[in-house]
Design a protein around this motif. Structure first.
Motif, PDB file in Angstrom:
ATOM      1  N   CYS A  94     -29.332  36.854  61.470  1.00 34.80           N
ATOM      2  CA  CYS A  94     -29.715  38.120  62.085  1.00 34.80           C
ATOM      3  C   CYS A  94     -29.021  38.296  63.441  1.00 34.80           C
ATOM      4  N   GLY A  95     -28.735  39.563  63.761  1.00 31.57           N
ATOM      5  CA  GLY A  95     -28.260  39.919  65.091  1.00 31.57           C
ATOM      6  C   GLY A  95     -26.787  39.640  65.340  1.00 31.57           C
ATOM      7  N   SER A  96     -26.393  39.963  66.568  1.00 32.06           N
ATOM      8  CA  SER A  96     -24.988  39.814  66.965  1.00 32.06           C
ATOM      9  C   SER A  96     -24.727  38.384  67.448  1.00 32.06           C
ATOM     10  N   SER A  97     -23.438  38.072  67.566  1.00 40.42           N
ATOM     11  CA  SER A  97     -23.053  36.729  68.002  1.00 40.42           C
ATOM     12  C   SER A  97     -22.167  36.838  69.240  1.00 40.42           C
ATOM     13  N   TYR A  98     -21.960  35.707  69.911  1.00 43.09           N
ATOM     14  CA  TYR A  98     -21.028  35.672  71.036  1.00 43.09           C
ATOM     15  C   TYR A  98     -19.619  35.883  70.471  1.00 43.09           C
ATOM     16  N   PRO A  99     -18.884  36.888  70.973  1.00 44.60           N
ATOM     17  CA  PRO A  99     -17.609  37.273  70.333  1.00 44.60           C
ATOM     18  C   PRO A  99     -16.444  36.363  70.710  1.00 44.60           C
ATOM     19  N   ILE A 100     -16.596  35.072  70.528  1.00 40.68           N
ATOM     20  CA  ILE A 100     -15.603  34.136  71.066  1.00 40.68           C
ATOM     21  C   ILE A 100     -14.247  34.235  70.369  1.00 40.68           C
ATOM     22  N   ASP A 101     -14.229  34.746  69.137  1.00 45.65           N
ATOM     23  CA  ASP A 101     -12.932  34.855  68.458  1.00 45.65           C
ATOM     24  C   ASP A 101     -12.073  35.961  69.054  1.00 45.65           C
ATOM     25  N   LYS A 102     -12.710  36.870  69.812  1.00 46.18           N
ATOM     26  CA  LYS A 102     -11.948  37.987  70.408  1.00 46.18           C
ATOM     27  C   LYS A 102     -11.547  37.682  71.849  1.00 46.18           C
ATOM     28  N   LEU A 103     -12.002  36.546  72.375  1.00 46.22           N
ATOM     29  CA  LEU A 103     -11.779  36.255  73.790  1.00 46.22           C
ATOM     30  C   LEU A 103     -10.762  35.132  73.955  1.00 46.22           C
ATOM     31  N   THR A 104      -9.904  35.291  74.964  1.00 46.39           N
ATOM     32  CA  THR A 104      -8.954  34.225  75.288  1.00 46.39           C
ATOM     33  C   THR A 104      -9.468  33.524  76.538  1.00 46.39           C
ATOM     34  N   MET A 105      -9.659  32.225  76.432  1.00 45.35           N
ATOM     35  CA  MET A 105     -10.181  31.514  77.608  1.00 45.35           C
ATOM     36  C   MET A 105      -9.848  30.028  77.541  1.00 45.35           C
ATOM     37  N   LYS A 106      -9.814  29.441  78.733  1.00 47.71           N
ATOM     38  CA  LYS A 106      -9.628  27.997  78.837  1.00 47.71           C
ATOM     39  C   LYS A 106     -10.928  27.329  79.263  1.00 47.71           C
ATOM     40  N   HIS A 107     -11.680  28.017  80.124  1.00 52.73           N
ATOM     41  CA  HIS A 107     -12.935  27.447  80.638  1.00 52.73           C
ATOM     42  C   HIS A 107     -14.075  28.427  80.396  1.00 52.73           C
ATOM     43  N   ASP A 133     -24.906  53.253  79.054  1.00 53.74           N
ATOM     44  CA  ASP A 133     -24.311  54.536  78.646  1.00 53.74           C
ATOM     45  C   ASP A 133     -25.371  55.635  78.540  1.00 53.74           C
ATOM     46  N   GLY A 134     -26.603  55.336  78.980  1.00 53.64           N
ATOM     47  CA  GLY A 134     -27.654  56.348  78.958  1.00 53.64           C
ATOM     48  C   GLY A 134     -28.486  56.328  77.689  1.00 53.64           C
ATOM     49  N   GLY A 135     -28.118  55.530  76.738  1.00 46.97           N
ATOM     50  CA  GLY A 135     -28.873  55.434  75.492  1.00 46.97           C
ATOM     51  C   GLY A 135     -29.773  54.220  75.500  1.00 46.97           C
ATOM     52  N   TYR A 136     -29.939  53.652  74.353  1.00 46.07           N
ATOM     53  CA  TYR A 136     -30.736  52.438  74.247  1.00 46.07           C
ATOM     54  C   TYR A 136     -30.139  51.522  73.181  1.00 46.07           C
ATOM     55  N   LYS A 137     -30.535  50.293  73.208  1.00 50.92           N
ATOM     56  CA  LYS A 137     -30.079  49.310  72.224  1.00 50.92           C
ATOM     57  C   LYS A 137     -31.282  48.598  71.644  1.00 50.92           C
ATOM     58  N   LYS A 138     -31.179  48.262  70.372  1.00 52.66           N
ATOM     59  CA  LYS A 138     -32.211  47.439  69.746  1.00 52.66           C
ATOM     60  C   LYS A 138     -31.737  45.985  69.824  1.00 52.66           C
ATOM     61  N   ILE A 139     -32.583  45.155  70.425  1.00 54.77           N
ATOM     62  CA  ILE A 139     -32.173  43.756  70.616  1.00 54.77           C
ATOM     63  C   ILE A 139     -31.919  43.078  69.274  1.00 54.77           C
ATOM     64  N   CYS A 140     -32.750  43.384  68.281  1.00 48.60           N
ATOM     65  CA  CYS A 140     -32.628  42.684  66.999  1.00 48.60           C
ATOM     66  C   CYS A 140     -31.384  43.084  66.229  1.00 48.60           C
ATOM     67  N   GLN A 141     -30.933  44.309  66.446  1.00 48.07           N
ATOM     68  CA  GLN A 141     -29.843  44.836  65.626  1.00 48.07           C
ATOM     69  C   GLN A 141     -28.519  44.871  66.396  1.00 48.07           C
ATOM     70  N   HIS A 142     -28.551  45.452  67.621  1.00 46.09           N
ATOM     71  CA  HIS A 142     -27.329  45.528  68.428  1.00 46.09           C
ATOM     72  C   HIS A 142     -27.125  44.231  69.192  1.00 46.09           C
ATOM     73  N   GLY A 143     -28.175  43.494  69.450  1.00 48.35           N
ATOM     74  CA  GLY A 143     -28.131  42.201  70.126  1.00 48.35           C
ATOM     75  C   GLY A 143     -28.465  41.126  69.128  1.00 48.35           C
ATOM     76  N   PRO A 144     -28.960  39.973  69.528  1.00 47.31           N
ATOM     77  CA  PRO A 144     -29.446  39.688  70.889  1.00 47.31           C
ATOM     78  C   PRO A 144     -28.338  39.473  71.923  1.00 47.31           C
ATOM     79  N   VAL A 145     -27.064  39.359  71.457  1.00 49.66           N
ATOM     80  CA  VAL A 145     -25.983  39.123  72.412  1.00 49.66           C
ATOM     81  C   VAL A 145     -25.394  40.464  72.844  1.00 49.66           C
ATOM     82  N   PHE A 146     -25.287  40.662  74.150  1.00 48.81           N
ATOM     83  CA  PHE A 146     -24.691  41.877  74.698  1.00 48.81           C
ATOM     84  C   PHE A 146     -23.666  41.504  75.760  1.00 48.81           C
TER      85      PHE A 146
END
Ligand code: FES
Length: 255
Positions: free
Chosen positions: A96-109, A234-247
């Motif tokens: 359930c829910g979103s994940s940390y988008p690590i495949d889209k991020l470039t990082m060393k630390h 952005d003035g709207g709202y997010k559902k933690i269970c669906q759009h999150g829990p990661v933001f």
């Protein structure tokens, strides 16, 4: 895609005060489970407990199809879970829910900042980051010494700093106090914990790129009941269970 799974308890152990590590054997592949996601557990075999309990995923052993969760006994539902034995069945929705988008991020630390029962999902994240060659520094906060868990597990993956609110173990104070003291360099930060901690972390690191994961009591857990909404920038709202829990740390407004 969220699926209903009949999981078998392979292990259930108390690892700190009121804190349990449970291994759940899945009949299906676990390869689709990403760091930051949660499983939504039905409590009991009847309909006494209408609401499922969202529990973050602490680790996945894909070769043995074992999902590991760590939960704290805070009420009837988690109390019930803590008493379950090896071989007992668990009805769960996952992943359930979103994940940390690590495949889209470039990082060393990467800097991981966790508090209390927000620490577990950062462990699966840390393992995935280390597998990708990222060096990881973890700052973990607990209320008191008896509640500290997974220190050695995180140490096996990188540098670890522990804080306790009452000073009974590690640094005395909050995770943000450690951050101020050590001033680590990093490309992205990832944080999970209670909302007051996340507010402190996002304020302290407001000019840094990062992601936060929210712990909230949920209703349906699948976007249908509006029990978990929070305002977004952005003035709207997010559902933690669906759009999150990661933001993204700048995406939502913490109440
Ligand atoms: Fe129902 Fe999030 S828990 S919409």
């Amino acid at each position: 895609m969220i699926r209903k799974a009949n999981l078998t308890i392979a292990h259930n152990e108390k690892i700190a005060k009121s804190t349990f590590l449970m291994h759940l054997l899945s009949e299906e592949s676990t390869l689709d489970i990403q760091p930051g996601q949660f499983i939504h557990i039905k409590i009991g075999q009847d309909h006494t407990h209408m609401l499922r309990r969202p529990i973050s995923i602490a680790d996945v052993d894909h070769s043995n199809q074992i999902i590991k969760i760590i939960f704290k006994t805070v009420g009837e539902g988690t109390g019930y879970l803590s008493k379950q034995k090896t071989g007992d069945k668990i009805d769960a929705l996952l992943p359930c829910g979103s994940s940390y988008p690590i495949d889209k991020l470039t990082m060393k630390h990467a800097l991981l900042i966790g508090g209390g029962i927000g620490v577990p999902p950062l462990y699966y994240l840390a393992k995935q980051l280390v597998n990708r060659g990222v060096s990881v520094t973890s700052i973990l906060g607990f209320q008191t010494a008896s509640q500290v868990f997974f220190e050695e597990e995180f140490q096996a993956l990188g540098k670890v700093y522990i804080a306790t609110n009452d000073g009974s173990y590690g640094y005395s104070g909050f995770v943000t106090d450690i951050y101020q003291a050590i001033q680590p360099s990093f490309d992205y930060y990832f944080s999970c914990g209670p909302t007051p901690m996340l507010k402190g972390v996002t304020k302290e690191l407001e000019d840094k790129p990062g992601y936060i994961s929210l712990e909230e009591r949920m209703g349906c857990g699948v976007g249908a009941c509006f029990a978990c909404v929070l305002p977004s920038r952005d003035g709207g709202y997010k559902k933690i269970c669906q759009h999150g829990p990661v933001f993204d740390a700048n995406e939502v407004i913490l109440a």
